[in-house]
Design a protein around this motif. Structure first.
Motif, PDB file in Angstrom:
ATOM      1  N   VAL A  82     -12.326   2.979   2.092  1.00 26.08           N
ATOM      2  CA  VAL A  82     -10.958   3.494   2.150  1.00 26.08           C
ATOM      3  C   VAL A  82     -10.534   3.960   0.756  1.00 26.08           C
ATOM      4  O   VAL A  82     -10.727   3.248  -0.233  1.00 26.08           O
ATOM      5  N   LEU A  83      -9.961   5.143   0.695  1.00 29.60           N
ATOM      6  CA  LEU A  83      -9.407   5.684  -0.556  1.00 29.60           C
ATOM      7  C   LEU A  83      -7.888   5.636  -0.470  1.00 29.60           C
ATOM      8  O   LEU A  83      -7.298   6.186   0.460  1.00 29.60           O
ATOM      9  N   ASN A  84      -7.262   4.972  -1.442  1.00 30.97           N
ATOM     10  CA  ASN A  84      -5.803   4.876  -1.492  1.00 30.97           C
ATOM     11  C   ASN A  84      -5.305   5.649  -2.707  1.00 30.97           C
ATOM     12  O   ASN A  84      -5.521   5.221  -3.854  1.00 30.97           O
ATOM     13  N   LEU A  85      -4.654   6.786  -2.474  1.00 32.67           N
ATOM     14  CA  LEU A  85      -4.157   7.649  -3.541  1.00 32.67           C
ATOM     15  C   LEU A  85      -2.667   7.422  -3.776  1.00 32.67           C
ATOM     16  O   LEU A  85      -1.916   7.217  -2.830  1.00 32.67           O
ATOM     17  N   PHE A  86      -2.234   7.508  -5.029  1.00 38.30           N
ATOM     18  CA  PHE A  86      -0.848   7.175  -5.419  1.00 38.30           C
ATOM     19  C   PHE A  86      -0.568   5.742  -4.952  1.00 38.30           C
ATOM     20  O   PHE A  86       0.414   5.473  -4.275  1.00 38.30           O
ATOM     21  N   ALA A  87      -1.439   4.834  -5.332  1.00 35.87           N
ATOM     22  CA  ALA A  87      -1.537   3.525  -4.678  1.00 35.87           C
ATOM     23  C   ALA A  87      -0.506   2.508  -5.150  1.00 35.87           C
ATOM     24  O   ALA A  87      -0.435   1.405  -4.603  1.00 35.87           O
ATOM     25  N   TYR A  88       0.266   2.829  -6.213  1.00 35.72           N
ATOM     26  CA  TYR A  88       1.413   2.015  -6.642  1.00 35.72           C
ATOM     27  C   TYR A  88       0.966   0.570  -6.903  1.00 35.72           C
ATOM     28  O   TYR A  88      -0.030   0.347  -7.595  1.00 35.72           O
ATOM     29  N   THR A  89       1.690  -0.409  -6.367  1.00 39.95           N
ATOM     30  CA  THR A  89       1.373  -1.816  -6.643  1.00 39.95           C
ATOM     31  C   THR A  89       0.448  -2.434  -5.601  1.00 39.95           C
ATOM     32  O   THR A  89       0.297  -3.654  -5.545  1.00 39.95           O
ATOM     33  N   GLY A  90      -0.155  -1.592  -4.760  1.00 38.10           N
ATOM     34  CA  GLY A  90      -1.278  -2.041  -3.957  1.00 38.10           C
ATOM     35  C   GLY A  90      -1.020  -2.611  -2.586  1.00 38.10           C
ATOM     36  O   GLY A  90      -1.912  -3.240  -2.008  1.00 38.10           O
ATOM     37  N   GLY A  91       0.150  -2.405  -2.007  1.00 35.78           N
ATOM     38  CA  GLY A  91       0.396  -2.943  -0.670  1.00 35.78           C
ATOM     39  C   GLY A  91      -0.644  -2.493   0.338  1.00 35.78           C
ATOM     40  O   GLY A  91      -1.254  -3.313   1.046  1.00 35.78           O
ATOM     41  N   ALA A  92      -0.897  -1.185   0.398  1.00 33.72           N
ATOM     42  CA  ALA A  92      -1.873  -0.651   1.348  1.00 33.72           C
ATOM     43  C   ALA A  92      -3.293  -1.058   0.969  1.00 33.72           C
ATOM     44  O   ALA A  92      -4.131  -1.338   1.835  1.00 33.72           O
ATOM     45  N   THR A  93      -3.574  -1.095  -0.328  1.00 33.38           N
ATOM     46  CA  THR A  93      -4.895  -1.512  -0.796  1.00 33.38           C
ATOM     47  C   THR A  93      -5.222  -2.923  -0.323  1.00 33.38           C
ATOM     48  O   THR A  93      -6.307  -3.190   0.200  1.00 33.38           O
ATOM     49  N   LEU A  94      -4.265  -3.827  -0.484  1.00 37.96           N
ATOM     50  CA  LEU A  94      -4.505  -5.221  -0.106  1.00 37.96           C
ATOM     51  C   LEU A  94      -4.622  -5.389   1.402  1.00 37.96           C
ATOM     52  O   LEU A  94      -5.436  -6.177   1.889  1.00 37.96           O
ATOM     53  N   ALA A  95      -3.809  -4.631   2.157  1.00 36.73           N
ATOM     54  CA  ALA A  95      -3.895  -4.715   3.620  1.00 36.73           C
ATOM     55  C   ALA A  95      -5.258  -4.252   4.118  1.00 36.73           C
ATOM     56  O   ALA A  95      -5.845  -4.854   5.022  1.00 36.73           O
ATOM     57  N   ALA A  96      -5.779  -3.178   3.506  1.00 35.33           N
ATOM     58  CA  ALA A  96      -7.094  -2.671   3.903  1.00 35.33           C
ATOM     59  C   ALA A  96      -8.199  -3.634   3.490  1.00 35.33           C
ATOM     60  O   ALA A  96      -9.135  -3.896   4.253  1.00 35.33           O
ATOM     61  N   ALA A  97      -8.091  -4.161   2.266  1.00 34.81           N
ATOM     62  CA  ALA A  97      -9.119  -5.086   1.778  1.00 34.81           C
ATOM     63  C   ALA A  97      -9.128  -6.380   2.587  1.00 34.81           C
ATOM     64  O   ALA A  97     -10.194  -6.923   2.905  1.00 34.81           O
ATOM     65  N   ALA A  98      -7.944  -6.878   2.941  1.00 35.12           N
ATOM     66  CA  ALA A  98      -7.863  -8.108   3.727  1.00 35.12           C
ATOM     67  C   ALA A  98      -8.514  -7.935   5.092  1.00 35.12           C
ATOM     68  O   ALA A  98      -9.029  -8.896   5.674  1.00 35.12           O
ATOM     69  N   ALA A  99      -8.497  -6.705   5.606  1.00 38.06           N
ATOM     70  CA  ALA A  99      -9.092  -6.423   6.919  1.00 38.06           C
ATOM     71  C   ALA A  99     -10.602  -6.234   6.842  1.00 38.06           C
ATOM     72  O   ALA A  99     -11.265  -6.125   7.878  1.00 38.06           O
ATOM     73  N   GLY A 100     -11.136  -6.150   5.616  1.00 36.15           N
ATOM     74  CA  GLY A 100     -12.579  -6.043   5.466  1.00 36.15           C
ATOM     75  C   GLY A 100     -13.090  -4.742   4.899  1.00 36.15           C
ATOM     76  O   GLY A 100     -14.303  -4.518   4.856  1.00 36.15           O
ATOM     77  N   ALA A 101     -12.189  -3.864   4.432  1.00 33.50           N
ATOM     78  CA  ALA A 101     -12.608  -2.577   3.899  1.00 33.50           C
ATOM     79  C   ALA A 101     -12.984  -2.670   2.426  1.00 33.50           C
ATOM     80  O   ALA A 101     -12.547  -3.577   1.705  1.00 33.50           O
ATOM     81  N   LYS A 102     -13.783  -1.725   1.985  1.00 37.60           N
ATOM     82  CA  LYS A 102     -14.083  -1.520   0.567  1.00 37.60           C
ATOM     83  C   LYS A 102     -13.126  -0.436   0.081  1.00 37.60           C
ATOM     84  O   LYS A 102     -13.146   0.682   0.586  1.00 37.60           O
ATOM     85  N   CYS A 159      -4.661  11.739  -9.277  1.00 36.20           N
ATOM     86  CA  CYS A 159      -5.247  11.694  -7.929  1.00 36.20           C
ATOM     87  C   CYS A 159      -5.991  12.969  -7.561  1.00 36.20           C
ATOM     88  O   CYS A 159      -7.092  12.919  -6.987  1.00 36.20           O
ATOM     89  N   VAL A 160      -5.417  14.108  -7.873  1.00 40.29           N
ATOM     90  CA  VAL A 160      -6.071  15.378  -7.526  1.00 40.29           C
ATOM     91  C   VAL A 160      -7.383  15.525  -8.282  1.00 40.29           C
ATOM     92  O   VAL A 160      -8.423  15.886  -7.696  1.00 40.29           O
ATOM     93  N   LYS A 161      -7.366  15.237  -9.570  1.00 38.49           N
ATOM     94  CA  LYS A 161      -8.586  15.369 -10.366  1.00 38.49           C
ATOM     95  C   LYS A 161      -9.652  14.378  -9.919  1.00 38.49           C
ATOM     96  O   LYS A 161     -10.851  14.691  -9.937  1.00 38.49           O
ATOM     97  N   PHE A 162      -9.217  13.187  -9.506  1.00 40.42           N
ATOM     98  CA  PHE A 162     -10.182  12.209  -9.008  1.00 40.42           C
ATOM     99  C   PHE A 162     -10.870  12.727  -7.751  1.00 40.42           C
ATOM    100  O   PHE A 162     -12.096  12.636  -7.623  1.00 40.42           O
ATOM    101  N   VAL A 163     -10.087  13.263  -6.815  1.00 43.52           N
ATOM    102  CA  VAL A 163     -10.681  13.782  -5.583  1.00 43.52           C
ATOM    103  C   VAL A 163     -11.641  14.924  -5.886  1.00 43.52           C
ATOM    104  O   VAL A 163     -12.735  15.014  -5.302  1.00 43.52           O
ATOM    105  N   GLU A 164     -11.279  15.791  -6.814  1.00 40.58           N
ATOM    106  CA  GLU A 164     -12.164  16.908  -7.182  1.00 40.58           C
ATOM    107  C   GLU A 164     -13.490  16.402  -7.751  1.00 40.58           C
ATOM    108  O   GLU A 164     -14.555  16.962  -7.452  1.00 40.58           O
TER     109      GLU A 164
END
Length: 301
Positions: free
Chosen positions: A128-148, A183-188
């Motif tokens: 999972v790629l989280n862009l403009f990820a701020y303080t990580g709410g979505a990152t942690l929810a995805a990681a807790a579910a088993g995602a990298k 984020c844009v440069k990272f995706v490129e």
């Protein structure tokens, strides 16, 4: 509407005269909200017994006024997959606390998708790629579910804050890659590297700047970002999520973006779909819902 109605430690108590009264783990904050255009009686206890009040300035910006509020505290959120996330809060610039609680509606949705997919095939890696990820709410929810998860934000301070939230949530050892980057440069660069992801989350600001002063305006830049993201998305992606706090990007606009760029995937799988709606928080004093932007969801069933 996608409604974040599973909070136990956060509550929008009331709204009136351009402000909302919230309880954050028992601490009462009053913050401005541009959606609150109504002038209803402020009868709730917290309006006169708040712990913190953010005052907007007529010249732009504003400042906090505190009444017996700690510099930092935490609240928990229980995901539907029987995992609990812990977020460290601290009032800072422009009314923020370090968390957008309405996003819990999306955390519930995609954490369940990831969890179910991992249950079907425990050995499958879900990236999972989280862009403009701020303080990580979505990152942690995805990681807790088993995602990298690859977590990307232009602010070093926000990435460090997200790491603190991960530690508080027991996810310090989770497979999360923390990156301070545009984020844009990272995706490129990911396109050039040939890296692919099973899911992409993006929560772009209406206006912002990258680490080197790069200007971001969502109306001018969002389509190009979605377009280039298609090049790093797997042929059979699990989901794609776009959040918008800009009134010009209504749910139908997000649907148009996603359906246009994911047309090939949608054509190949009749069960795949796009669903875009407003996002909201319930108001406990009257049973109404406070609108908090919009989310566009692609899901590959």
């Amino acid at each position: 509407m996608f409604i974040a109605n599973n909070w136990k430690e956060y509550d929008v108590i009331d709204t009136s005269k351009g402000e909302k009264l919230e309880s954050w783990g028992g601490y009462l904050l009053v913050r401005p909200d541009p959606q609150v255009i109504w002038d209803t009686p402020k009868k709730e206890y917290g309006w006169k017994h708040m712990n913190g009040h953010y005052h907007r300035s007529s010249k732009g910006g504003g400042e906090w006024e505190f009444f017996d509020l700690p510099q930092q505290w935490s609240i928990n959120y229980e995901l539907p997959i029987n995992k609990t996330l812990t977020f460290n809060l601290k009032p800072f610039s422009f009314k923020h606390t370090g968390l957008f609680p309405e996003q819990a509606a999306n955390w519930d949705w995609f954490s369940q998708l990831i969890y179910n997919k991992k249950k079907e095939n425990p050995d499958k890696e879900i990236k999972v790629l989280n862009l403009f990820a701020y303080t990580g709410g979505a990152t942690l929810a995805a990681a807790a579910a088993g995602a990298k998860v690859t977590h990307v934000d232009a602010s070093k301070g926000m990435v460090n804050w997200a790491k603190e939230n991960a530690a508080s949530s027991g996810l310090s050892d989770a497979p999360i890659r923390w990156l301070v980057d545009d984020c844009v440069k990272f995706v490129e660069r990911e396109i050039r590297r040939g890296n692919k992801y099973d899911a992409i989350i993006m929560d772009p600001p209406s206006y912002g700047r990258g680490p080197k002063g790069e200007i971001w305006k969502i109306e001018e830049s969002i389509h190009n970002l979605v377009k280039i993201c298609m090049q790093i998305l797997n042929d059979k992606p699990l989901f794609f999520l776009i959040n918008s706090y800009t009134t010009g990007l209504q749910p139908a606009v997000l649907t148009y973006l996603l359906r246009t760029e994911l047309k090939d995937v949608l054509d190949k799988n009749p069960k795949a779909f796009v669903d875009s709606q407003e996002v909201g928080l319930p108001v406990s004093s009257n049973g109404l819902v406070l609108p908090c932007g919009a989310s566009g969801r692609f899901q590959n069933a």
